[in-house]
Design a protein around this motif. Structure first.
Motif, PDB file in Angstrom:
ATOM      1  N   ALA A 112      -6.686  10.262  -3.490  1.00  0.00           N
ATOM      2  CA  ALA A 112      -6.770   9.882  -2.073  1.00  0.00           C
ATOM      3  C   ALA A 112      -7.676   8.658  -1.978  1.00  0.00           C
ATOM      4  N   PRO A 113      -7.614   7.928  -0.858  1.00  0.00           N
ATOM      5  CA  PRO A 113      -8.402   6.691  -0.776  1.00  0.00           C
ATOM      6  C   PRO A 113      -9.915   6.907  -0.684  1.00  0.00           C
ATOM      7  N   GLY A 114     -10.640   5.795  -0.649  1.00  0.00           N
ATOM      8  CA  GLY A 114     -12.101   5.828  -0.664  1.00  0.00           C
ATOM      9  C   GLY A 114     -12.710   6.719   0.403  1.00  0.00           C
ATOM     10  N   SER A 115     -12.109   6.746   1.571  1.00  0.00           N
ATOM     11  CA  SER A 115     -12.644   7.579   2.655  1.00  0.00           C
ATOM     12  C   SER A 115     -12.638   9.057   2.271  1.00  0.00           C
ATOM     13  N   GLY A 172     -13.053  10.064  -0.817  1.00  0.00           N
ATOM     14  CA  GLY A 172     -14.166  10.179  -1.755  1.00  0.00           C
ATOM     15  C   GLY A 172     -15.454  10.418  -0.984  1.00  0.00           C
ATOM     16  N   MET A 173     -15.594   9.674   0.114  1.00  0.00           N
ATOM     17  CA  MET A 173     -16.757   9.856   0.981  1.00  0.00           C
ATOM     18  C   MET A 173     -16.804  11.296   1.494  1.00  0.00           C
ATOM     19  N   GLU A 174     -15.691  11.738   2.034  1.00  0.00           N
ATOM     20  CA  GLU A 174     -15.644  13.077   2.613  1.00  0.00           C
ATOM     21  C   GLU A 174     -15.909  14.143   1.546  1.00  0.00           C
ATOM     22  N   VAL A 202     -20.124  -0.502   9.452  1.00  0.00           N
ATOM     23  CA  VAL A 202     -19.083   0.468   9.794  1.00  0.00           C
ATOM     24  C   VAL A 202     -19.127   1.715   8.903  1.00  0.00           C
ATOM     25  N   PHE A 203     -19.328   1.500   7.602  1.00  0.00           N
ATOM     26  CA  PHE A 203     -19.180   2.625   6.686  1.00  0.00           C
ATOM     27  C   PHE A 203     -20.376   3.577   6.699  1.00  0.00           C
ATOM     28  N   GLY A 204     -21.548   3.070   7.050  1.00  0.00           N
ATOM     29  CA  GLY A 204     -22.698   3.949   7.257  1.00  0.00           C
ATOM     30  C   GLY A 204     -22.445   4.874   8.438  1.00  0.00           C
ATOM     31  N   GLU A 205     -21.828   4.337   9.476  1.00  0.00           N
ATOM     32  CA  GLU A 205     -21.488   5.158  10.640  1.00  0.00           C
ATOM     33  C   GLU A 205     -20.458   6.223  10.254  1.00  0.00           C
ATOM     34  N   ARG A 206     -19.508   5.847   9.389  1.00  0.00           N
ATOM     35  CA  ARG A 206     -18.503   6.822   8.944  1.00  0.00           C
ATOM     36  C   ARG A 206     -19.166   7.957   8.163  1.00  0.00           C
ATOM     37  N   MET A 207     -20.203   7.615   7.387  1.00  0.00           N
ATOM     38  CA  MET A 207     -20.951   8.645   6.660  1.00  0.00           C
ATOM     39  C   MET A 207     -21.618   9.611   7.639  1.00  0.00           C
ATOM     40  N   PHE A 222     -26.206   6.368   1.659  1.00  0.00           N
ATOM     41  CA  PHE A 222     -26.169   4.952   2.063  1.00  0.00           C
ATOM     42  C   PHE A 222     -24.998   4.234   1.394  1.00  0.00           C
ATOM     43  N   VAL A 223     -24.690   3.068   1.946  1.00  0.00           N
ATOM     44  CA  VAL A 223     -23.609   2.236   1.411  1.00  0.00           C
ATOM     45  C   VAL A 223     -24.238   1.142   0.551  1.00  0.00           C
ATOM     46  N   HIS A 224     -23.836   1.072  -0.696  1.00  0.00           N
ATOM     47  CA  HIS A 224     -24.387   0.063  -1.604  1.00  0.00           C
ATOM     48  C   HIS A 224     -23.940  -1.336  -1.181  1.00  0.00           C
ATOM     49  N   GLU A 268     -21.949  -3.067   1.814  1.00  0.00           N
ATOM     50  CA  GLU A 268     -21.331  -2.889   3.145  1.00  0.00           C
ATOM     51  C   GLU A 268     -20.219  -3.932   3.343  1.00  0.00           C
ATOM     52  N   THR A 269     -18.997  -3.515   3.157  1.00  0.00           N
ATOM     53  CA  THR A 269     -17.857  -4.414   3.254  1.00  0.00           C
ATOM     54  C   THR A 269     -17.665  -4.952   4.674  1.00  0.00           C
ATOM     55  N   SER A 270     -18.172  -4.221   5.662  1.00  0.00           N
ATOM     56  CA  SER A 270     -17.984  -4.671   7.041  1.00  0.00           C
ATOM     57  C   SER A 270     -18.879  -5.853   7.386  1.00  0.00           C
ATOM     58  N   VAL A 312     -23.992   7.922  -2.610  1.00  0.00           N
ATOM     59  CA  VAL A 312     -23.812   6.473  -2.525  1.00  0.00           C
ATOM     60  C   VAL A 312     -22.337   6.073  -2.371  1.00  0.00           C
ATOM     61  N   ASP A 313     -22.096   5.203  -1.399  1.00  0.00           N
ATOM     62  CA  ASP A 313     -20.792   4.562  -1.243  1.00  0.00           C
ATOM     63  C   ASP A 313     -20.775   3.326  -2.135  1.00  0.00           C
ATOM     64  N   ALA A 314     -19.964   3.387  -3.193  1.00  0.00           N
ATOM     65  CA  ALA A 314     -19.839   2.245  -4.108  1.00  0.00           C
ATOM     66  C   ALA A 314     -18.402   1.734  -4.083  1.00  0.00           C
ATOM     67  N   VAL A 315     -17.759   1.850  -2.921  1.00  0.00           N
ATOM     68  CA  VAL A 315     -16.342   1.479  -2.841  1.00  0.00           C
ATOM     69  C   VAL A 315     -16.153   0.009  -3.206  1.00  0.00           C
ATOM     70  N   THR A 316     -16.977  -0.856  -2.621  1.00  0.00           N
ATOM     71  CA  THR A 316     -16.819  -2.283  -2.905  1.00  0.00           C
ATOM     72  C   THR A 316     -17.698  -2.755  -4.056  1.00  0.00           C
ATOM     73  N   SER A 317     -18.719  -1.980  -4.398  1.00  0.00           N
ATOM     74  CA  SER A 317     -19.614  -2.470  -5.463  1.00  0.00           C
ATOM     75  C   SER A 317     -19.067  -2.235  -6.871  1.00  0.00           C
TER      76      SER A 317
HETATM   77  C1  LIG Z   1     -12.863   0.174   1.959  1.00  0.00           C
HETATM   78  C2  LIG Z   1     -14.118   0.942   2.086  1.00  0.00           C
HETATM   79  C3  LIG Z   1     -14.131   2.326   2.337  1.00  0.00           C
HETATM   80  C4  LIG Z   1     -12.886   3.112   2.628  1.00  0.00           C
HETATM   81  O1  LIG Z   1     -11.981   3.088   1.598  1.00  0.00           O
HETATM   82  P1  LIG Z   1     -10.439   3.436   1.931  1.00  0.00           P
HETATM   83  O2  LIG Z   1      -9.790   3.368   0.589  1.00  0.00           O
HETATM   84  O3  LIG Z   1      -9.992   2.386   2.884  1.00  0.00           O
HETATM   85  O4  LIG Z   1     -10.409   4.788   2.526  1.00  0.00           O
HETATM   86  C5  LIG Z   1     -15.350   2.969   2.381  1.00  0.00           C
HETATM   87  N1  LIG Z   1     -16.509   2.307   2.182  1.00  0.00           N
HETATM   88  C6  LIG Z   1     -16.535   0.984   1.951  1.00  0.00           C
HETATM   89  C7  LIG Z   1     -17.839   0.308   1.737  1.00  0.00           C
HETATM   90  C8  LIG Z   1     -15.344   0.267   1.895  1.00  0.00           C
HETATM   91  O5  LIG Z   1     -15.379  -1.048   1.668  1.00  0.00           O
END
Ligand SMILES: *Cc1c(COP(=O)(O)O)cnc(C)c1O
Length: 370
Positions: free
Chosen positions: A66-69, A71-73, A93-98, A140-142, A144-146, A169-174
């Protein structure tokens, strides 16, 4: 109706990023059963390659289907129980999602707010930790893509460890784009995404849990509310000596693609990949400066793989992006949340972080802005 044939775009947005032909080719190889011994062998290699990418020896290192979100969940639903307190850093944005995830777990979120476009303030984190010694984790988000800001993951983790809190840790973009050392920095639950600096197809979320995180899951007194994301069930699928039990049908071909993308990263070398992202960022920065364009984030807190820049005054946001897409087959990202209509986001991620893309982007921007 006809078969869908997408154009060949250059993807320089916040993800998905450009995918190498080698990875796309891997995707189209024959599908085999997901419990086929050959497939299981490949999954073992994916785990090994992910451990390298994350710089960890964590036994539990997998790619979530499943996508990054998700992974967060997965981090929150597995590690956090109702009523527990979690410190969440929010600078985009992604800190708020956390934070939303924490609340949906029935837990209490204590938010550390920082301005969009700035890093998480260590001073504020320390202050909130002192005021909330009963918090069980800090999230925290390492990268922040937003906003394009990077935070000091090592330093935040250190503050958390001194107070025996789990580090999520959110390392989606890192991952694959900037230095990230899961073990050395003592990060407990780290998730990423396949479609950013790994340059793989979207839809997979690399995930790693430390032994301390696993212990927290095992000591739960309440059931994990999500069946699909309950990692104690998935464990039997991703491990177990040659014998795997069915949990869900793995996205077989997507995992071929991830295997190939991770192999490319391994062959290039992590440090070299980090360096390449930095070099391409410097090249882009030079060109943008010549165009008189300014960065949202201060020097020193900028992500090389995600360049948030202010839209020059008098310029129509949507019109420019439309023309880049139509005339140059080039996608850049719009601003998100607070930065919507005010900024663009130029991603130089993974396979997309190449000189020819920087040159195309600068040339196209210059022509369209003229
Ligand atoms: C893209 C992104 C997500 C979400 O990933 P999806 O694959 O779109 O669900 C979460 N955190 C960060 C920092 C992102 O850049």
């Amino acid at each position: 109706m006809h078969s869908f044939t997408p154009p060949h775009r250059t993807l320089l947005g916040p993800g998905p990023s450009d995918i190498s032909p080698q990875v796309l080719q891997a995707l189209s190889r024959p599908t085999i059963g997901h419990l086929d011994p050959l497939f299981i062998g490949m999954m073992d290699e994916v785990k090994e390659l992910l451990k390298y990418a994350f710089q960890t020896d964590n036994e539990f290192t997998i790619a979530l289907s499943a996508p990054g979100s998700a992974g967060m969940e997965a981090c929150f639903v597995n590690l956090i129980q109702p009523q527990e307190k979690v410190i969440v850093c929010r600078n985009g944005v992604f800190g708020e999602r956390m934070r939303e995830n924490v609340v949906r777990c029935g837990a209490q979120a204590v938010v550390v707010d920082d301005e969009w476009g700035t890093e998480v303030s260590l001073h504020k984190v320390q202050h909130v930790i002192d005021a909330n010694p009963d918090a069980v984790a800090i999230a925290f988000v390492h990268a922040e893509t937003s906003t394009g800001a990077i935070s000091d993951a090592e330093a935040i983790a250190k503050l958390a460890q001194e107070n025996d809190m789990l580090v999520i840790v959110d390392a989606v973009t890192s991952l694959g784009g900037v230095p990230l050392y899961v073990d050395k920095w003592g990060l407990d639950a780290v998730y990423s995404g396949s479609q950013k600096c790994l340059s793989c197809t979207p839809g997979l979320s690399p995930l790693t849990f430390s032994p301390k995180a696993i212990a927290k899951i095992q000591s739960r007194t309440t059931p994990i509310q999500s069946w699909f994301l309950d990692q104690s069930l998935v464990l039997g699928y991703w491990s177990g000596e040659g014998k795997r039990s069915y949990h869900h049908t793995a996205p077989v071909n997507s995992l071929y693609a991830l295997h190939e993308a991770l192999l490319m990263l391994k062959n290039e070398g992590l440090e070299n990949a980090w360096q390449r992202h930095e070099q391409m960022h410097q090249l882009l920065k030079q060109g943008l400066t010549q165009l008189g364009i300014e960065f949202v984030v201060e020097e020193g807190q900028r992500l090389p793989q995600l360049n948030a820049i202010y839209i020059p005054s008098g310029v129509d946001d949507g019109d420019v992006r439309q023309r880049l897409l139509n005339d140059y087959n080039l996608e850049i990202g719009a601003g998100l949340g607070e930065l919507s209509g005010k900024a663009w986001r130029i991603g130089l991620m993974g396979y997309g972080a190449r000189k020819e893309n920087v040159a195309l982007c600068l040339h196209a921007l210059q022509q369209v802005l003229r």
